[in-house]
Design a protein around this motif. Structure first.
Motif, short mmCIF file in Angstrom:
data_model
loop_
_atom_site.label_atom_id
_atom_site.label_comp_id
_atom_site.label_asym_id
_atom_site.label_seq_id
_atom_site.Cartn_x
_atom_site.Cartn_y
_atom_site.Cartn_z
N VAL A 38 0.87 -1.17 0.00
CA VAL A 38 0.00 0.00 0.00
C VAL A 38 0.91 1.23 0.00
O VAL A 38 1.87 1.29 0.77
CB VAL A 38 -0.91 0.00 1.25
N ARG A 39 0.61 2.17 -0.88
CA ARG A 39 1.48 3.35 -0.99
C ARG A 39 1.59 4.08 0.35
O ARG A 39 0.60 4.36 1.00
CB ARG A 39 0.93 4.30 -2.05
N ARG A 226 -2.19 -5.04 -7.36
CA ARG A 226 -2.39 -3.58 -7.32
C ARG A 226 -3.87 -3.23 -7.43
O ARG A 226 -4.35 -2.32 -6.77
CB ARG A 226 -1.58 -2.91 -8.45
N GLU A 227 -4.56 -3.97 -8.29
CA GLU A 227 -6.00 -3.74 -8.46
C GLU A 227 -6.74 -4.07 -7.16
O GLU A 227 -7.67 -3.34 -6.75
CB GLU A 227 -6.51 -4.64 -9.61
N TYR A 228 -6.31 -5.11 -6.49
CA TYR A 228 -6.94 -5.53 -5.22
C TYR A 228 -6.75 -4.43 -4.16
O TYR A 228 -7.68 -4.09 -3.42
CB TYR A 228 -6.30 -6.84 -4.75
N ILE A 229 -5.57 -3.85 -4.12
CA ILE A 229 -5.29 -2.75 -3.18
C ILE A 229 -6.18 -1.55 -3.51
O ILE A 229 -6.77 -0.94 -2.61
CB ILE A 229 -3.79 -2.35 -3.22
N ARG A 230 -6.30 -1.23 -4.79
CA ARG A 230 -7.14 -0.08 -5.20
C ARG A 230 -8.57 -0.29 -4.76
O ARG A 230 -9.23 0.62 -4.28
CB ARG A 230 -7.06 0.11 -6.72
N LYS A 231 -9.07 -1.51 -4.93
CA LYS A 231 -10.47 -1.80 -4.55
C LYS A 231 -10.64 -1.75 -3.04
O LYS A 231 -11.69 -1.39 -2.53
CB LYS A 231 -10.87 -3.18 -5.09
#
Length: 231
Positions: A38-39, A226-231
């Motif tokens: 996570v950023r 990355r998509e999972y983190i965004r969601k």
């Protein structure tokens, strides 16, 4: 000490029948793993495992989970921080969907190309006992390997996809291969043995899994985490 103990278990040769076949006949499932953070938070990450069909490279299985990373980062010991989550993902798959278990794992990182010859791909390979290949995007500068003008010249000599040159350390040992994986990218990949695979087989397999610069199993694991983190 733990790293040295595990390193003794690394097998640097092909152990599977499909590896000995020029067309990898018998290879049906290739796995890719990735850990995306996570950023701005280096303790929160998404561990991702995908399995792709071979040679079609279509996603058959994906597992993305948020994990709490508690082990601190120490250079040369990244595996102790990340591998336990990837081992868990592999074990979950082996228990829940054994028919989809990968026959080989591609790992975003190094194998024998490492300060003590035991990178994340070796570590994961020994703990899961699966053939593993290290695929790094940047050169780890070990055993006299440096990104100097000679290295850049060697990179320029890679004219088309599939071209390689050996990464020979000052010890005289070949630690891996630089591979031009994609015609449209002049940046090579650095492929090294993880476990239960020879360097020649590792390079051929990685090359056959590339639709773009990064081999598809790792690319899909990265995209999906990355998509999972965004969601």
């Amino acid at each position: 000490r733990e790293q040295a103990r595990l390193k003794a278990g690394v097998v640097e040769q092909d152990t599977e029948q499909w590896q000995k076949d020029p067309n990898f006949t018998g290879l049906e499932r290739v796995g890719g793993v990735d850990l995306s953070y996570v950023r701005g938070d280096d303790s929160s990450a998404c561990a991702s495992l995908v399995v792709l069909s071979y040679p079609a490279l279509e996603v058959l299985y994906e597992d993305c989970r948020m994990v709490a990373v508690t082990t601190p980062y120490v250079a040369g010991f990244l595996a102790f921080r990340e591998v336990p989550f990837l081992v868990e993902a592999v074990q979950r798959l082996q228990q829940e969907e054994p028919k989809l278990a990968p026959q080989v794992l591609l790992v975003d990182g190094n194998g024998l190309l490492h300060h003590r010859g035991f990178g994340v791909a070796c570590h994961l390979g020994v703990l899961t006992d699966l053939p593993c290949i290290g695929v790094a995007k940047n050169l780890l500068q070990v055993d006299g390997l440096v990104r100097d003008e000679l290295h850049r010249e060697q990179i320029r000599s890679l004219q088309r996809s599939g071209d390689t040159f050996p990464l020979t350390g000052t010890s005289g040992r070949v630690l891996g291969m630089a591979l031009r994986s994609y015609n449209n990218s002049c940046k090579p990949l650095y492929v090294s043995v993880g476990h239960r695979v020879s360097l020649d087989t590792a390079v051929r397999l990685v090359s056959s899994c590339c639709r773009f610069r990064v081999p598809e199993p790792i690319r899909q694991a990265d995209i999906r985490s990355r998509e999972y983190i965004r969601k």
